[in-house]
Motif scaffolding. Structure first.
Motif, short mmCIF file in Angstrom:
data_model
loop_
_atom_site.label_atom_id
_atom_site.label_comp_id
_atom_site.label_asym_id
_atom_site.label_seq_id
_atom_site.Cartn_x
_atom_site.Cartn_y
_atom_site.Cartn_z
N ARG A 8 17.15 97.31 -18.25
CA ARG A 8 17.35 95.96 -18.79
C ARG A 8 16.02 95.43 -19.30
NH1 ARG A 8 21.27 95.51 -14.55
NH2 ARG A 8 19.77 94.65 -13.09
N GLN B 262 22.89 107.68 -16.09
CA GLN B 262 23.71 106.60 -15.53
C GLN B 262 25.15 107.07 -15.32
OE1 GLN B 262 22.50 103.71 -18.63
NE2 GLN B 262 22.22 102.23 -17.00
N LEU C 74 21.07 104.13 -8.86
CA LEU C 74 21.66 103.68 -10.12
C LEU C 74 21.25 102.25 -10.44
CD1 LEU C 74 23.55 104.05 -12.53
CD2 LEU C 74 25.45 103.36 -11.05
N ASP C 75 21.30 101.37 -9.43
CA ASP C 75 20.90 99.97 -9.63
C ASP C 75 19.44 99.88 -10.07
OD1 ASP C 75 23.39 99.12 -8.94
OD2 ASP C 75 22.88 98.62 -6.86
N GLU D 42 19.20 100.96 -13.69
CA GLU D 42 19.78 99.96 -14.58
C GLU D 42 18.88 98.73 -14.72
OE1 GLU D 42 23.65 99.38 -12.92
OE2 GLU D 42 24.57 100.88 -14.24
N ARG D 43 18.22 98.36 -13.61
CA ARG D 43 17.27 97.23 -13.68
C ARG D 43 16.13 97.56 -14.62
NH1 ARG D 43 18.19 96.80 -8.12
NH2 ARG D 43 16.31 98.00 -7.66
N GLU E 53 27.09 107.48 -11.80
CA GLU E 53 28.37 106.80 -11.56
C GLU E 53 29.43 107.80 -11.07
OE1 GLU E 53 29.11 104.99 -15.30
OE2 GLU E 53 27.73 103.31 -14.97
#
Length: 255
Positions: A158, A206, A150-151, A154-155, A210
């Motif tokens: 961005r 995402q 997930l990280d 998400e990176r 989660e």
């Protein structure tokens, strides 16, 4: 007669200027494809170079007229001098307009090339996201492993809006000028559709990750409680064995 010869030179030069204006400046140009635009840029460069080369001819005519005027009777001066002034003004105006239009078309071509670069960069980024989404499609593992995925997603998400804003502005600049509007609108629609689809899928993934993390954490917590409970029971039973306690004496534990 020298006057006739000079007027012939002036007339020929005027004709060339008029022809160049009609060919490169007065016609309505439409650029529907990159090939048409590139061809127009190259043609205008050649026209500009040809106009620069004609400077020698204009200078020769100017020198010839001035030399003639210096020796000819005053009656022959005025008309010839006026024709020369008109020629010089027309030539300078032609050169200025050719330079201006050539510069404009070169900027338009540069704008198109820049648009392609930004589209290519954004599509490569979308490719990366699609690969990442595919890698997390059926991810297995515990909360920590899922959290790392997930990280990572998400990176990647961005991503600054700068490139997309540039694409919008460059496309608007070109289409406002009627440059390849159909082609650009088609490319833009295709890109925006893909961008929206990938973004929506990424947001869904995402949320799923989660939820998977939460489920994995709950599972880990349950397993930890079971392990702790088993450890207590194991410790108790080991103590009973050491004390030679019979199962009939502790029916609840025996069960």
């Amino acid at each position: 007669d020298k006057t006739v010869s000079l007027r012939k030179d002036l007339s020929e030069m005027h004709e060339w200027i008029t022809q160049a204006e009609e060919e490169y400046l007065e016609r309505d140009f439409e650029y529907k494809t990159p090939d048409e635009l590139q061809k127009a840029v190259e043609e205008l460069k050649r026209a500009k170079e040809e106009a620069v080369q004609k400077e020698v001819k204009v200078k020769l005519i100017t020198d010839s007229v001035n030399n003639f005027i210096a020796k000819a009777p005053p009656a022959a001066h005025e008309a010839l001098k006026k024709e020369l002034d008109v020629l010089i003004t027309s030539y300078q105006r032609l050169c200025s307009r050719l330079n201006g239009k050539c510069k404009t078309l070169e900027e338009v071509w540069a704008c198109w090339c820049e648009l392609l670069l930004y589209l290519d960069a954004e599509n490569k980024w979308l490719n990366e996201i699609e690969l990442k989404l595919k890698a997390t499609e059926n991810i297995q593992g515990g909360a920590e492993e899922i959290s790392e995925s997930l990280d990572s997603l998400e990176r990647l998400m961005r991503h600054p809006e700068d490139n997309r804003n540039q694409i919008r502005e460059l496309a608007q600049t070109l289409t406002d000028g009627g440059i390849m509007d159909e082609l650009i609108n088609e490319k833009l629609e295709k890109f925006n559709t893909r961008w929206e689809e990938v973004q929506q899928e990424a947001v869904r993934r995402q949320k799923n990750l989660e939820q998977s993390i939460q489920s994995a954490q709950e599972t880990d917590k349950t397993l930890r409680l079971i392990q702790e409970s088993l450890a207590i029971i194991d410790k108790q039973l080991t103590a009973y064995i050491a004390d030679r306690v019979d199962a009939a004496q502790v029916p609840q534990e025996a069960q």
